[in-house]
Scaffold this motif. Structure first.
Motif, PDB file in Angstrom:
ATOM      1  N   LEU A  12       0.566   7.639  57.709  1.00 15.90           N
ATOM      2  CA  LEU A  12       1.319   8.871  58.062  1.00 15.90           C
ATOM      3  C   LEU A  12       0.317   9.776  59.035  1.00 15.90           C
ATOM      4  N   VAL A  58       0.618  16.975  57.148  1.00 16.14           N
ATOM      5  CA  VAL A  58       0.954  15.984  58.070  1.00 16.14           C
ATOM      6  C   VAL A  58       1.958  16.732  59.161  1.00 16.14           C
ATOM      7  N   THR A  91       4.432  16.934  62.547  1.00 15.65           N
ATOM      8  CA  THR A  91       5.752  16.344  63.085  1.00 15.65           C
ATOM      9  C   THR A  91       5.272  15.760  64.352  1.00 15.65           C
ATOM     10  N   SER A 140       7.500  17.179  49.757  1.00 14.39           N
ATOM     11  CA  SER A 140       7.111  17.094  51.322  1.00 14.39           C
ATOM     12  C   SER A 140       8.138  18.188  51.720  1.00 14.39           C
ATOM     13  N   THR A 197      13.402  15.035  58.401  1.00 10.44           N
ATOM     14  CA  THR A 197      11.953  14.540  58.615  1.00 10.44           C
ATOM     15  C   THR A 197      11.309  14.291  57.270  1.00 10.44           C
ATOM     16  N   ASN A 198      11.345  15.232  56.319  1.00 12.60           N
ATOM     17  CA  ASN A 198      10.543  14.983  55.099  1.00 12.60           C
ATOM     18  C   ASN A 198      11.144  13.780  54.273  1.00 12.60           C
ATOM     19  N   ARG A 241       9.713  10.779  55.831  1.00 15.22           N
ATOM     20  CA  ARG A 241       8.209  10.752  55.647  1.00 15.22           C
ATOM     21  C   ARG A 241       7.989   9.925  54.277  1.00 15.22           C
ATOM     22  N   LYS A 299       8.692   6.450  54.366  1.00 13.63           N
ATOM     23  CA  LYS A 299       7.823   5.723  54.827  1.00 13.63           C
ATOM     24  C   LYS A 299       6.589   5.546  54.040  1.00 13.63           C
TER      25      LYS A 299
END
Length: 142
Positions: free
Chosen positions: A68, A84, A86, A110, A121-122, A125, A128
């Motif tokens: 990440l 983390v 973007t 997150s 996005t969160n 994340r 992933k």
């Protein structure tokens, strides 16, 4: 002025007692969390722990750093905070994890610091992170 309306404070997990849940997500739709009580639309599943919880914690930290690109800000051994960014605009987001040895899981949260919506996005994340974590453990998500 407008920036302060669109940004969230950095979560403080330094005083989190063992077993105490991660902070509740704000009302804005830019946060996901695995803790009980999280609304279904923002809920993610915690990471399973197979075998030694300390070893799983080490794998989690490696995934955050290597997969990440996160920077660990604090780690008590049972609670960690990483930042983390973007991909495009490099906004800082906060990734929190809590080791729950009794439950055999690692809880995750997150959240974006900036803006109201994160456009998924969160959640991506955390997905992933889960995929890389399970791959490194050689485990499935069951």
């Amino acid at each position: 002025m407008i920036w302060s309306l669109l940004s969230s404070a950095v979560p403080d997990v330094s005083g989190l007692a063992p077993g105490e849940p991660l902070p509740v997500c704000p009302k804005t739709p830019n946060c996901v969390c695995s803790e009980d009580g999280t609304p279904e639309a923002r809920r993610v599943e915690p990471l399973p722990v197979h075998g030694d919880p300390a070893a799983a914690w080490g794998v989690l930290k490696a995934v955050i750093r290597e997969d990440l690109g996160g920077k660990l800000r604090s780690d008590t051994g049972t609670v960690l905070h990483a930042v983390v960014r973007t991909l495009v605009l490099r906004f800082p987001d906060d990734l929190l994890a809590r080791r729950d040895d009794e439950g055999g899981v690692i809880h995750l949260r997150s959240a974006s610091r900036v803006g109201r919506s994160d456009l998924g996005t969160n959640r991506r994340r955390v997905d992933k992170l889960r995929t890389a974590y399970l791959k490194r453990l050689g485990a499935s998500d069951e």
